[in-house]
Design an enzyme around this catalytic site. Structure first.
Site, PDB file in Angstrom:
ATOM      1  N   LYS A  51      12.656   8.487 102.418  1.00  7.60           N
ATOM      2  CA  LYS A  51      13.882   9.182 101.979  1.00  7.60           C
ATOM      3  C   LYS A  51      14.647   9.728 103.184  1.00  7.60           C
ATOM      4  O   LYS A  51      15.863   9.613 103.276  1.00  7.60           O
ATOM      5  CB  LYS A  51      13.533  10.360 101.064  1.00  7.60           C
ATOM      6  CG  LYS A  51      12.954  10.001  99.714  1.00  7.60           C
ATOM      7  CD  LYS A  51      12.750  11.280  98.896  1.00  7.60           C
ATOM      8  CE  LYS A  51      11.938  11.039  97.645  1.00  7.60           C
ATOM      9  NZ  LYS A  51      11.615  12.245  96.905  1.00  7.60           N
ATOM     10  N   GLU A  55       0.820   6.967  92.537  1.00  8.09           N
ATOM     11  CA  GLU A  55       1.448   8.130  93.173  1.00  8.09           C
ATOM     12  C   GLU A  55       0.482   9.318  93.159  1.00  8.09           C
ATOM     13  O   GLU A  55       0.502  10.161  94.045  1.00  8.09           O
ATOM     14  CB  GLU A  55       2.771   8.494  92.484  1.00  8.09           C
ATOM     15  CG  GLU A  55       3.676   9.335  93.364  1.00  8.09           C
ATOM     16  CD  GLU A  55       5.051   9.614  92.762  1.00  8.09           C
ATOM     17  OE1 GLU A  55       5.126  10.316  91.744  1.00  8.09           O
ATOM     18  OE2 GLU A  55       6.058   9.141  93.318  1.00  8.09           O
ATOM     19  N   HIS A 106      -0.051 -17.053  80.659  1.00  4.54           N
ATOM     20  CA  HIS A 106       0.629 -18.277  81.087  1.00  4.54           C
ATOM     21  C   HIS A 106       1.246 -18.106  82.466  1.00  4.54           C
ATOM     22  O   HIS A 106       2.134 -18.870  82.854  1.00  4.54           O
ATOM     23  CB  HIS A 106       1.687 -18.660  80.053  1.00  4.54           C
ATOM     24  CG  HIS A 106       1.062 -18.964  78.720  1.00  4.54           C
ATOM     25  ND1 HIS A 106       0.566 -20.208  78.398  1.00  4.54           N
ATOM     26  CD2 HIS A 106       0.780 -18.159  77.673  1.00  4.54           C
ATOM     27  CE1 HIS A 106       0.043 -20.167  77.185  1.00  4.54           C
ATOM     28  NE2 HIS A 106       0.140 -18.921  76.726  1.00  4.54           N
ATOM     29  N   GLY A 109       6.328  15.398  88.202  1.00  2.00           N
ATOM     30  CA  GLY A 109       7.327  14.442  87.713  1.00  2.00           C
ATOM     31  C   GLY A 109       6.705  13.337  86.869  1.00  2.00           C
ATOM     32  O   GLY A 109       7.201  12.987  85.797  1.00  2.00           O
ATOM     33  N   ARG A 110       5.583  12.781  87.328  1.00  3.79           N
ATOM     34  CA  ARG A 110       4.964  11.660  86.600  1.00  3.79           C
ATOM     35  C   ARG A 110       4.169  12.132  85.377  1.00  3.79           C
ATOM     36  O   ARG A 110       3.577  11.314  84.686  1.00  3.79           O
ATOM     37  CB  ARG A 110       4.101  10.840  87.555  1.00  3.79           C
ATOM     38  CG  ARG A 110       3.055  11.639  88.314  1.00  3.79           C
ATOM     39  CD  ARG A 110       2.473  10.821  89.469  1.00  3.79           C
ATOM     40  NE  ARG A 110       1.614  11.616  90.332  1.00  3.79           N
ATOM     41  CZ  ARG A 110       2.036  12.353  91.358  1.00  3.79           C
ATOM     42  NH1 ARG A 110       3.316  12.420  91.644  1.00  3.79           N
ATOM     43  NH2 ARG A 110       1.179  13.040  92.105  1.00  3.79           N
ATOM     44  N   GLU A 163      19.113   8.996  94.368  1.00  4.50           N
ATOM     45  CA  GLU A 163      19.505   7.909  93.446  1.00  4.50           C
ATOM     46  C   GLU A 163      20.127   8.494  92.184  1.00  4.50           C
ATOM     47  O   GLU A 163      21.170   8.047  91.709  1.00  4.50           O
ATOM     48  CB  GLU A 163      18.270   7.076  93.041  1.00  4.50           C
ATOM     49  CG  GLU A 163      17.676   6.221  94.137  1.00  4.50           C
ATOM     50  CD  GLU A 163      16.606   6.935  94.932  1.00  4.50           C
ATOM     51  OE1 GLU A 163      16.608   8.197  94.954  1.00  4.50           O
ATOM     52  OE2 GLU A 163      15.773   6.255  95.542  1.00  4.50           O
ATOM     53  N   LYS A 166      13.724  16.330  87.801  1.00  2.00           N
ATOM     54  CA  LYS A 166      12.989  17.589  87.960  1.00  2.00           C
ATOM     55  C   LYS A 166      13.664  18.458  89.021  1.00  2.00           C
ATOM     56  O   LYS A 166      13.905  19.626  88.813  1.00  2.00           O
ATOM     57  CB  LYS A 166      11.535  17.279  88.341  1.00  2.00           C
ATOM     58  CG  LYS A 166      10.711  18.523  88.606  1.00  2.00           C
ATOM     59  CD  LYS A 166       9.266  18.194  88.911  1.00  2.00           C
ATOM     60  CE  LYS A 166       8.543  19.448  89.397  1.00  2.00           C
ATOM     61  NZ  LYS A 166       7.156  19.216  89.753  1.00  2.00           N
TER      62      LYS A 166
END
Ligand code: F6P
Length: 519
Positions: free
Chosen positions: A487, A347, A378, A261-262, A210, A204
Site C-alpha cells: 500500500k 490473512e 473438469h 475486517g475478515r 480502493e 472498517k
C-alpha cells in the site's frame, strides 16, 4: 495469559511424539487398509456439530495420532486461549485489541457481565441496521444496491448474498464493487440509475484507497447524473463514522475495532445480506453462527469440530508437509466460499513469526484454493487424482436441493461421493497413465440444507478452525501487517506514473514504469 506465555506447538512434548509417530507409521498410513482393519472408522472419525456433519474418516490419521494431536492442543493451552478470546481479552496483542466477532452473534442477555456495554451497543446497532434493511426492502423505488468495499468488506457479504440467493425475497439487485480498476465500477454504473440505487460504502477504516476512490467516483457519478439526496442514496458501514460524515454521508452504521475486517460480515458490514434476506433471515444467520460458537466454546476437544479440523490441518501442514488445501463446494451458490476462505485463513495465519516476533521454524497457513464442484472436476481434478503432490481436499455438500429440476441433484451428490471415493481408493493399472494411486485425503462437510443458519454455522466453524491452528502455531491470527508495504509503495509510485520520475526505484520497477508511460 498472553500470547507470548503460551507454549508454541514445536516446544511441546506432544510435538516430538508426533514427529516420531509420523516417521514410524503416520507417513505410511493407507486409508484402504485403515478401513479394512476398522469397520467403525466412519463413526469414529466423524463429528456432528450444529448444522454441520463432518466425515473425517478419509483423512490420513489414526486414533493414536489423533490422541497425540489432542495432547498437543492441551499442552499449547488451547482451551485457555479460546477462553481468553471469549472473555474479551486483548489477544490481538500487536494491535492491542480484543477479538469479539462472536459477540456480534450472541443473543440479547447472553453476554458476560463485563461485556454488557459492548453487547448493548451490538444489539442497538443490529436493531437499527435491520430496521434500515427492512425499510430498503419495502422501498420499491430502490431496485439496485451497490456495495463498495474490498477484502472483508466485500468477500463475506458477497459470498453470503450469493449463497442465500434462494432466500432473497424482495428482488433487489445487489452489486459488489471491490477493485480500484475502474472497469468494475463503470460496468455497474452503466446498469443502474441514480434515483433507484442505494450505495453502501463498506470500510472498517474508511481509509482504504480502493474503496475511497470507488466511493468518490460513485458520488461524483450520482451528482453528475442529477442525483440529489445523498442521505437517501448513500450509507456508510464503518468503525470510522467521523470520516464517513466528513465524506458527506450521514446515514451510518458503526462497528468496533474488536471486529477484524475478515470477521466483520456479522456486523453492519452484513447490511447487503440483511437487505437480501431480511431481518429475520439475518437473525437466523447470526443464530447459526452462535450455535457453532457455543459448540466451540463448550465441546470437549475430542468432540469439537473446529478443533478436530484444525488439528488435521496441523498434521498435514507440519508433518506431511502439504502446502495447500483445496475447497470444493458442491453447491453453485457457494461459489465464492473459496475466495472468502482464502482471506479468512491466509490473512489470519499467513504469518512467519510467533507472538514474540521470533521467526518460526515450521510452516503456517496453507494456500487455499478451489472452485465449485462439479466444475473443478473438469479443470484441475486431474492433478488432484494423478499429480505428484497430494492436496487435502475439503468437500462441502448439501443434502437438499431448492430447485425442481429432475435428476440434477442426485447427479451432483453422486459426483461428490465419487470424487472423494476415487481419491481414496484409486485404481491399479500397471502404474502408468491410467493408474490412480489413491490414498489421497479428503474431508467431507455435509449440510442438510443451505439456509441462513447453516451458512452461519459453516462460516463460524471455519473461523474457529483458523483460530485453533493459529493458536497452536503461536501466531497472532488477528493482525495483517503483511498487506501494508504494498500500500505504501503504491502511494509512492502513483505520482511517478504522471511525472515519469524513476529516481531511487529498482531497475525492474523503473523499466516497467517507463514502458507504461511510453506512447
Ligand atoms: O488491506 C487488507 C485489509 O485491511 C483487510 O484486512 C480488510 O478486510 C480490507 O483491507 C478492507 O479494509 P477496510 O474495511 O478498512 O476498507
Amino acid at each position: 495469559m498472553t500470547i507470548t506465555q503460551r507454549l508454541r506447538c514445536d516446544q511441546t512434548p506432544a510435538w516430538a511424539a508426533l514427529q516420531h509417530r509420523f516417521a514410524d507409521t503416520g507417513r505410511k498410513l493407507d486409508l484402504r487398509d485403515a478401513f479394512a482393519a476398522d469397520p467403525q472408522r466412519f463413526t469414529e472419525f466423524s463429528q456432528s456439530a450444529p448444522h454441520v456433519f463432518a466425515d473425517l474418516s478419509k483423512n490420513l490419521i489414526d486414533a493414536a495420532t489423533q490422541q497425540l494431536l489432542f495432547e498437543l492442543a492441551r499442552e499449547c493451552r488451547l482451551q485457555q486461549h479460546r477462553d481468553a478470546m471469549f472473555a474479551g481479552e486483548k489477544i490481538n496483542h500487536t494491535e492491542q485489541r480484543a477479538v469479539m466477532h462472536w459477540l456480534l452473534r450472541s443473543p440479547p442477555g447472553a453476554a458476560a457481565k463485563h461485556l454488557a456495554t459492548e453487547a448493548q451497543q451490538v444489539h442497538a446497532t443490529l436493531d437499527a441496521m435491520l430496521g434500515y434493511a427492512e425499510r430498503v426492502r419495502a422501498d420499491s423505488a430502490i431496485t439496485d444496491v451497490v456495495n463498495i468495499g474490498i477484502g472483508g468488506s466485500d468477500l463475506g457479504p458477497q459470498m453470503a448474498v450469493l449463497a442465500l440467493d434462494a432466500f432473497a425475497t424482495m428482488g433487489k439487485r445487489i452489486h459488489f464493487v471491490a477493485n480500484v480498476d475502474g472497469h468494475e465500477l463503470a460496468a455497474v454504473l452503466a446498469r443502474v440509475r441514480p434515483e433507484s440505487t442505494l450505495f453502501l460504502i463498506a470500510s472498517k477504516t474508511f481509509t482504504t484507497i480502493e474503496t475511497m476512490t470507488n466511493a468518490r467516483s460513485a458520488k461524483q457519478w450520482f451528482e453528475n447524473q442529477g442525483g440529489q439526496n445523498i442521505a437517501r442514496h448513500f450509507a456508510a458501514l464503518t468503525t470510522n463514522v467521523a470520516a464517513a460524515n466528513e465524506f458527506g454521508i450521514d446515514t451510518t452504521f458503526g462497528f468496533w475495532d474488536w471486529v477484524g475486517g475478515r470477521y466483520s460480515m456479522w456486523s453492519a458490514i452484513g447490511l447487503p445480506i440483511a437487505i437480501a434476506i431480511g431481518a429475520a433471515g439475518f437473525r437466523d444467520f447470526l443464530a447459526g453462527a452462535h450455535a457453532m460458537d457455543e459448540h466451540f466454546r463448550a465441546a470437549a476437544l475430542e468432540q469439537n469440530l473446529p478443533v478436530r479440523l484444525a488439528l488435521l490441518d496441523i498434521w498435514y501442514r507440519n508433518f506431511h508437509g502439504f502446502t495447500s488445501r483445496s475447497i470444493a463446494p458442491y453447491h453453485s451458490a457457494l461459489r465464492r466460499v473459496p475466495a472468502y476462505l482464502q482471506q479468512l485463513e491466509m490473512e489470519s495465519n499467513g504469518k512467519r513469526v510467533d507472538g514474540a516476533g521470533q521467526a518460526l521454524p515450521f510452516g503456517t497457513s496453507p494456500v487455499l484454493w478451489g472452485e465449485p464442484g462439479t466444475n473443478g472436476q473438469h479443470a484441475y481434478f486431474q492433478m488432484l487424482h494423478q499429480g505428484t503432490d497430494r492436496v487435502p481436499l475439503e468437500f462441502v455438500a448439501v443434502k437438499k436441493a431448492r430447485h425442481e429440476l429432475a435428476g440434477h441433484h442426485s447427479q451432483l451428490l453422486a459426483n461428490v461421493l465419487a470424487q472423494a471415493q476415487a481419491l481414496m481408493v484409486g485404481k491399479a493399472d500397471d502404474g502408468g497413465h491410467r493408474h490412480f494411486p489413491g490414498n489421497r485425503p479428503s474431508t467431507f462437510l455435509l449440510l442438510d440444507d443451505l439456509t441462513p443458519a447453516s451458512l452461519g454455522a459453516l462460516i463460524a466453524l471455519q473461523e474457529h478452525r483458523v483460530f485453533v491452528s493459529g493458536a497452536l502455531w503461536g501466531i497472532n491470527s488477528f493482525d495483517q501487517w503483511g498487506v501494508e508495504l504494498g500500500k505504501v509503495l503504491a502511494r509512492d509510485i502513483e505520482p511517478r506514473l504522471h511525472s515519469g520520475d524513476a529516481s531511487g526505484l529498482d531497475g525492474s520497477t523503473a523499466g516497467l514504469l517507463q514502458r507504461l508511460r511510453s506512447v
